[in-house]
Design a protein around this motif. Structure first.
Motif, PDB file in Angstrom:
ATOM      1  N   GLN A 216       0.741  -1.047  -0.093  1.00 20.47           N
ATOM      2  CA  GLN A 216       0.052  -0.004  -0.158  1.00 20.47           C
ATOM      3  C   GLN A 216       0.793   1.207  -0.022  1.00 20.47           C
ATOM      4  O   GLN A 216       0.611   2.104  -0.596  1.00 20.47           O
ATOM      5  CB  GLN A 216      -0.865  -0.102   1.287  1.00 20.47           C
ATOM      6  CG  GLN A 216      -2.216  -0.958   1.170  1.00 20.47           C
ATOM      7  CD  GLN A 216      -3.148  -0.640   0.284  1.00 20.47           C
ATOM      8  OE1 GLN A 216      -3.387  -0.854  -0.980  1.00 20.47           O
ATOM      9  NE2 GLN A 216      -4.314   0.095   0.882  1.00 20.47           N
ATOM     10  N   SER A 217       2.083   1.112   0.785  1.00 20.12           N
ATOM     11  CA  SER A 217       2.963   2.452   0.756  1.00 20.12           C
ATOM     12  C   SER A 217       3.441   2.491  -0.490  1.00 20.12           C
ATOM     13  O   SER A 217       3.531   3.760  -0.922  1.00 20.12           O
ATOM     14  CB  SER A 217       3.791   2.344   1.950  1.00 20.12           C
ATOM     15  OG  SER A 217       4.798   1.081   1.721  1.00 20.12           O
ATOM     16  N   TRP A 218       3.991   1.617  -1.053  1.00 25.29           N
ATOM     17  CA  TRP A 218       4.363   1.710  -2.530  1.00 25.29           C
ATOM     18  C   TRP A 218       3.518   2.049  -3.360  1.00 25.29           C
ATOM     19  O   TRP A 218       3.929   3.038  -4.286  1.00 25.29           O
ATOM     20  CB  TRP A 218       5.031   0.378  -2.781  1.00 25.29           C
ATOM     21  CG  TRP A 218       6.050   0.363  -3.983  1.00 25.29           C
ATOM     22  CD1 TRP A 218       6.049   0.038  -5.438  1.00 25.29           C
ATOM     23  CD2 TRP A 218       7.448   1.235  -4.087  1.00 25.29           C
ATOM     24  NE1 TRP A 218       6.952   0.454  -5.992  1.00 25.29           N
ATOM     25  CE2 TRP A 218       7.950   0.827  -5.312  1.00 25.29           C
ATOM     26  CE3 TRP A 218       8.105   1.756  -3.147  1.00 25.29           C
ATOM     27  CZ2 TRP A 218       9.168   1.249  -5.674  1.00 25.29           C
ATOM     28  CZ3 TRP A 218       9.470   2.210  -3.312  1.00 25.29           C
ATOM     29  CH2 TRP A 218       9.913   2.167  -4.666  1.00 25.29           C
ATOM     30  N   ALA A 219       2.307   1.913  -3.409  1.00 26.29           N
ATOM     31  CA  ALA A 219       1.350   2.209  -4.442  1.00 26.29           C
ATOM     32  C   ALA A 219       1.223   3.637  -4.117  1.00 26.29           C
ATOM     33  O   ALA A 219       1.022   4.404  -5.282  1.00 26.29           O
ATOM     34  CB  ALA A 219      -0.030   1.226  -4.144  1.00 26.29           C
TER      35      ALA A 219
ATOM     36  N   ALA B 213      -6.258  14.161  -2.820  1.00 22.95           N
ATOM     37  CA  ALA B 213      -6.454  13.209  -1.406  1.00 22.95           C
ATOM     38  C   ALA B 213      -7.797  12.060  -2.135  1.00 22.95           C
ATOM     39  O   ALA B 213      -7.722  11.061  -1.823  1.00 22.95           O
ATOM     40  CB  ALA B 213      -7.223  14.186  -0.456  1.00 22.95           C
ATOM     41  N   ASP B 214      -8.635  12.645  -3.255  1.00 22.30           N
ATOM     42  CA  ASP B 214      -9.341  11.758  -3.714  1.00 22.30           C
ATOM     43  C   ASP B 214      -8.737  10.680  -4.567  1.00 22.30           C
ATOM     44  O   ASP B 214      -9.409   9.475  -4.329  1.00 22.30           O
ATOM     45  CB  ASP B 214     -10.438  12.597  -4.760  1.00 22.30           C
ATOM     46  CG  ASP B 214     -11.546  11.918  -5.093  1.00 22.30           C
ATOM     47  OD1 ASP B 214     -12.126  10.925  -4.460  1.00 22.30           O
ATOM     48  OD2 ASP B 214     -12.155  12.454  -6.204  1.00 22.30           O
ATOM     49  N   ARG B 215      -7.848  10.818  -5.318  1.00 22.88           N
ATOM     50  CA  ARG B 215      -7.222   9.637  -6.190  1.00 22.88           C
ATOM     51  C   ARG B 215      -6.359   8.894  -5.282  1.00 22.88           C
ATOM     52  O   ARG B 215      -6.425   7.668  -5.239  1.00 22.88           O
ATOM     53  CB  ARG B 215      -6.393  10.483  -7.210  1.00 22.88           C
ATOM     54  CG  ARG B 215      -6.154   9.546  -8.475  1.00 22.88           C
ATOM     55  CD  ARG B 215      -5.134  10.303  -9.364  1.00 22.88           C
ATOM     56  NE  ARG B 215      -4.202  10.992  -8.695  1.00 22.88           N
ATOM     57  CZ  ARG B 215      -3.387  10.132  -7.907  1.00 22.88           C
ATOM     58  NH1 ARG B 215      -3.299   8.859  -7.808  1.00 22.88           N
ATOM     59  NH2 ARG B 215      -2.381  10.851  -6.838  1.00 22.88           N
ATOM     60  N   GLN B 216      -5.644   9.365  -4.247  1.00 24.63           N
ATOM     61  CA  GLN B 216      -4.804   8.417  -3.569  1.00 24.63           C
ATOM     62  C   GLN B 216      -5.791   7.778  -2.617  1.00 24.63           C
ATOM     63  O   GLN B 216      -5.349   6.564  -2.403  1.00 24.63           O
ATOM     64  CB  GLN B 216      -3.734   9.510  -2.792  1.00 24.63           C
ATOM     65  CG  GLN B 216      -2.547  10.328  -3.447  1.00 24.63           C
ATOM     66  CD  GLN B 216      -1.554   9.172  -3.856  1.00 24.63           C
ATOM     67  OE1 GLN B 216      -1.409   8.438  -4.835  1.00 24.63           O
ATOM     68  NE2 GLN B 216      -0.647   9.108  -2.652  1.00 24.63           N
ATOM     69  N   LEU B 222      -8.942   0.531  -3.719  1.00 27.55           N
ATOM     70  CA  LEU B 222      -8.679  -0.384  -4.577  1.00 27.55           C
ATOM     71  C   LEU B 222      -7.646  -1.350  -4.257  1.00 27.55           C
ATOM     72  O   LEU B 222      -7.892  -2.781  -4.410  1.00 27.55           O
ATOM     73  CB  LEU B 222      -8.508   0.034  -6.119  1.00 27.55           C
ATOM     74  CG  LEU B 222      -9.608   1.090  -6.391  1.00 27.55           C
ATOM     75  CD1 LEU B 222      -9.323   1.688  -7.761  1.00 27.55           C
ATOM     76  CD2 LEU B 222     -11.058   0.193  -6.576  1.00 27.55           C
ATOM     77  N   GLY B 223      -6.548  -0.989  -3.721  1.00 28.46           N
ATOM     78  CA  GLY B 223      -5.349  -1.954  -3.406  1.00 28.46           C
ATOM     79  C   GLY B 223      -5.912  -2.986  -2.223  1.00 28.46           C
ATOM     80  O   GLY B 223      -5.594  -4.192  -2.214  1.00 28.46           O
ATOM     81  N   ILE B 225      -9.167  -3.613  -1.623  1.00 23.86           N
ATOM     82  CA  ILE B 225     -10.159  -4.552  -2.321  1.00 23.86           C
ATOM     83  C   ILE B 225      -9.371  -5.729  -3.092  1.00 23.86           C
ATOM     84  O   ILE B 225      -9.779  -7.156  -2.876  1.00 23.86           O
ATOM     85  CB  ILE B 225     -11.078  -3.999  -3.255  1.00 23.86           C
ATOM     86  CG1 ILE B 225     -12.133  -3.143  -2.309  1.00 23.86           C
ATOM     87  CG2 ILE B 225     -11.838  -4.738  -4.099  1.00 23.86           C
ATOM     88  CD1 ILE B 225     -13.071  -2.071  -3.360  1.00 23.86           C
ATOM     89  N   ASP B 226      -8.305  -5.553  -3.650  1.00 24.83           N
ATOM     90  CA  ASP B 226      -7.646  -6.456  -4.268  1.00 24.83           C
ATOM     91  C   ASP B 226      -7.034  -7.538  -3.286  1.00 24.83           C
ATOM     92  O   ASP B 226      -7.084  -8.740  -3.727  1.00 24.83           O
ATOM     93  CB  ASP B 226      -6.165  -5.912  -5.256  1.00 24.83           C
ATOM     94  CG  ASP B 226      -6.709  -5.183  -6.548  1.00 24.83           C
ATOM     95  OD1 ASP B 226      -7.734  -5.268  -6.879  1.00 24.83           O
ATOM     96  OD2 ASP B 226      -5.768  -4.530  -6.767  1.00 24.83           O
ATOM     97  N   GLU B 227      -6.764  -7.165  -2.199  1.00 24.80           N
ATOM     98  CA  GLU B 227      -6.290  -8.028  -0.987  1.00 24.80           C
ATOM     99  C   GLU B 227      -7.475  -8.976  -0.431  1.00 24.80           C
ATOM    100  O   GLU B 227      -7.337  -9.998  -0.343  1.00 24.80           O
ATOM    101  CB  GLU B 227      -5.627  -7.238   0.219  1.00 24.80           C
ATOM    102  CG  GLU B 227      -4.467  -6.706  -0.309  1.00 24.80           C
ATOM    103  CD  GLU B 227      -3.512  -6.532   0.782  1.00 24.80           C
ATOM    104  OE1 GLU B 227      -3.754  -6.783   1.798  1.00 24.80           O
ATOM    105  OE2 GLU B 227      -2.345  -5.773   0.589  1.00 24.80           O
ATOM    106  N   VAL B 228      -8.643  -8.352  -0.276  1.00 24.71           N
ATOM    107  CA  VAL B 228      -9.815  -9.209   0.480  1.00 24.71           C
ATOM    108  C   VAL B 228     -10.628  -9.898  -0.798  1.00 24.71           C
ATOM    109  O   VAL B 228     -11.038 -10.897  -0.484  1.00 24.71           O
ATOM    110  CB  VAL B 228     -10.588  -8.397   1.127  1.00 24.71           C
ATOM    111  CG1 VAL B 228      -9.951  -7.651   2.266  1.00 24.71           C
ATOM    112  CG2 VAL B 228     -11.678  -7.161   0.441  1.00 24.71           C
TER     113      VAL B 228
END
Lengths: 233, 233
Positions: A216-219, B213-216, B222-223, B225-228
């Motif tokens: 997450q931090s790298w992203a 802030a919106d984009r990050q 999304l990161g 969601i990819d994990e779960v």
């Protein structure tokens, strides 16, 4: 894939490691390692930056006395940090060399542990960077910022980092706010110091490694690099 | 693209809005809007989730009395929050309906402002979710968590959110730590409440909107969601 580069801070010879993208570069990234100096882990990060279209240059903290185990590294780090002004000069030598190697690109500095502290020191020192990113870096400083900070700042922090208590997190925010810095702070519950490092200095598995926090931090870093140095369309 | 869905919380009829992915769904996401209830902004987020392979269901806070301007929305929100137990029941009605619509998928809840508070209320209430994400949500609660929290938690917060002072940030971390919750916290310097909303309730430009802030924060979601709910290979 990684090229050895000799440079210097005054009379002290330094050895950096350079990774280049296959295509045109969009940014030049100074990569400051942990107190162990260059390791395979930080070389892997610089290769990932090259994959992402950046020239990545791993800086050298120590020169010829570069340590090879945790005890000598701790002593070398404390020696470096004992003179904060000299430390900043040492760090700037890496930026200067990188600007020579890859002129005309947006410049970024990232770092891990001592390297995380280092990029914040460069920001506090007025370095002309587009972005700095600290991963499990130390947030306290002997020389708090007194002037506006140019680079955007990303701090990625393990909430239970044994070297960085919450009081230092709050003090960091307050220090940065006093000079109007543009910071983003990611904190990960239950995550300790060194969460991007799979291995300890002795090569054993690092129990603080945290895959989610690392990813997450790298992203978040890559997202901000896209803002300060957009990829080609 | 968005389907109207009637459901209910006991005797109160509710109206949700459903977006489906074009291919097979990998997760079911309940989307809780701001105190304004469903708006084009939150519908856009649900469409983005459908693009990312999720069934996204925008929940209804209020039922037939859904407000259409900021004043009536404030009154409706305060009425909903006046009974925290009834509020949690109202929120759970959306999860129940979503589980009926898209059974067998990992369930996630995200929300904005009152919706951000809502997903944390569901987590505190023991809802069986894989992940909750709050965007400029309220962090304080009338019913602090006393039992372990199942979902992973992402909180994306504007550091100068006028509704959420730093004391409440720290209190939130402490509350979550007492029950061993797995949280990630992103904070953005100088960013105020409502940073994901381009428009104010009256349709004027929202000065608190913050593109970075919106984009990050969305990328962090999304990161996770990819994990779960990993995307198909």
């Amino acid at each position: 894939m990684i090229e050895r580069i000799e440079y210097a801070d005054g009379a002290t010879p330094l050895t950096g490691w350079l990774a280049r993208p296959s295509g045109e570069a969009r940014a030049a990234v100074a990569v400051f390692p942990t107190y162990m100096n260059t390791t395979p882990a930080v070389e892997a990060k610089s290769l990932a930056l090259a994959e992402a279209g950046c020239v990545a240059f791993v800086g050298d903290f120590y020169g010829p006395d570069s340590p090879h185990d945790a005890d000598t590294a701790l002593a070398a780090m404390l020696s470096l940090r004992a003179d904060p002004v000299a430390m900043r000069k040492r760090l700037r030598a890496t930026l200067t060399k990188l600007a020579d190697i890859a002129p005309g690109l947006p410049m970024i500095a990232i770092g891990f542990c001592l390297g995380g502290m280092s990029v914040l020191e460069l920001a506090r020192d007025g370095a002309d960077l587009a972005l700095v990113a600290s991963f499990h870096g130390l947030l306290a400083t002997p020389l708090p910022a007194t002037a506006p900070i140019a680079p955007r700042i990303l701090v990625c922090h393990g909430d239970v980092d044994w070297l960085v208590p919450r009081t230092e997190v709050l003090a960091f925010w307050e220090e940065m706010d006093r000079v109007g810095a543009d910071w983003q702070f990611m904190s990960f519950a239950g995550v300790d110091h060194g969460f991007t490092n799979l291995l300890n200095p002795d090569g054993s598995a690092n129990p603080a490694y945290h895959a989610t926090a690392d990813r997450q931090s790298w992203a978040a870093l890559l997202g901000l690099i896209d803002e300060v140095a957009p990829p080609p369309l």
